[in-house]
Write an enzyme that holds these catalytic residues in place. Sequence first.
Site, PDB file in Angstrom:
ATOM      1  CG  ASP A  38     -31.187 -37.932   7.027  1.00 55.06           C
ATOM      2  OD1 ASP A  38     -31.808 -39.184   6.996  1.00 55.06           O
ATOM      3  OD2 ASP A  38     -30.344 -37.081   7.666  1.00 55.06           O
ATOM      4  CB  SER A  39     -31.573 -43.960   6.363  1.00 53.72           C
ATOM      5  OG  SER A  39     -32.093 -43.817   4.701  1.00 53.72           O
ATOM      6  CG  ASP A  81     -34.155 -36.535   4.884  1.00 53.26           C
ATOM      7  OD1 ASP A  81     -35.540 -36.831   5.408  1.00 53.26           O
ATOM      8  OD2 ASP A  81     -33.996 -38.353   5.492  1.00 53.26           O
ATOM      9  CE  LYS A 136     -37.921 -37.653   6.180  1.00 57.02           C
ATOM     10  NZ  LYS A 136     -36.631 -36.956   7.086  1.00 57.02           N
ATOM     11  CD  GLU A 169     -33.857 -36.231  11.426  1.00 53.89           C
ATOM     12  OE1 GLU A 169     -33.585 -36.025  12.187  1.00 53.89           O
ATOM     13  OE2 GLU A 169     -33.537 -37.395  10.535  1.00 53.89           O
ATOM     14  CD  GLU A 181     -37.071 -42.456  12.363  1.00 54.85           C
ATOM     15  OE1 GLU A 181     -36.748 -41.686  11.736  1.00 54.85           O
ATOM     16  OE2 GLU A 181     -35.878 -43.513  12.767  1.00 54.85           O
TER      17      GLU A 181
HETATM   18  O1  KIV Z   1     -33.682 -41.137   6.421  1.00 54.61           O
HETATM   19  C1  KIV Z   1     -34.109 -41.944   6.105  1.00 54.61           C
HETATM   20  O2  KIV Z   1     -34.584 -43.242   5.736  1.00 54.61           O
HETATM   21  C2  KIV Z   1     -35.206 -41.071   7.257  1.00 54.61           C
HETATM   22  C3  KIV Z   1     -36.832 -42.674   7.216  1.00 54.61           C
HETATM   23  C4  KIV Z   1     -36.070 -43.535   8.122  1.00 54.61           C
HETATM   24  C5  KIV Z   1     -38.071 -42.058   8.351  1.00 54.61           C
HETATM   25  O3  KIV Z   1     -35.910 -40.133   7.184  1.00 54.61           O
END
Ligand code: KIV
Length: 263
Positions: A44-45, A83, A112, A114, A181
């Site tokens: 989600d970056s 994510d 993934k 969080e 992280e």
């Molecule tokens: O969203 C992302 O790119 C991430 C990385 C920073 C691990 O979760």
Amino acid sequence: MRTTQSDLQKMRDAGEKIAILTCYDASFAALLEDAGVDVLLVGDSLGNVFQGEETTLPVTLDDMIYHTRCVARGSRQAFIMTDMPFGTSQVSPEDTFEHAAELMAAGANMVKIEGGSLMAPTVEFLIRRGIPVCAHIGLTPQSVNQLGGYTVQGRTGPQAKLLLDDAVALEKAGAGMLLMEVVPAALAARITRRLSIPTVGIGAGPDCSAQVLVLYDMLGIYSGKKARFMKNFMVDANGLRDGVERYVKAVKAGEFPAPEHAF
Ligand code: KIV
């Protein structure tokens, strides 16, 4: 043949480092896996580097479905991890399952999530219903408003103990991988020794089973301030593919991250 979760587990068990990069589109998906990247993380970056947002909070489930589809279309062999964006896993396990199922249908091989041990019941609910989960602890960008910034997590004894307990609880709940992280390298090494699933580090020192970087940071396109754990692999590279190959080689050889990238 596409890399599976059990292939990643075998790599971890054999001591082979796993190379991961974020990826948001079909063209890069093909280039990255050809250059040897094992796992493509549809992170989600993309909110920061693709959409120009200040945080990952505005990223929607539809955004993640769209980018997962793009990556899946361009890729034939890498394992695809996606994510769960803000607001889609902080709900009931049943609703989280529905959101995760949409990501899996779009081409993800694992989602993934969080959060620490609070997420363990949700992780267990998903795992029991066929959805592999990577748990993400330490600096969790979706909680930036609570954390008060993008700072190193787990520095004090009690904070480190909480993260270790979170890691153990999430593995017990069935998480197939654990991402850490921006935590001290010594703590990440301790957690990696304690768990039997692969650990993934970003700003977490060299001892994790896998390393991940945001693709744009690896390419030297920094959307904000260059953080200590980032490295531009394009500096001496002869083109994009060579830069990515240099990243993969450095991860596999245990040369990245170096001490100057760790906390
Ligand atoms: O969203 C992302 O790119 C991430 C990385 C920073 C691990 O979760």
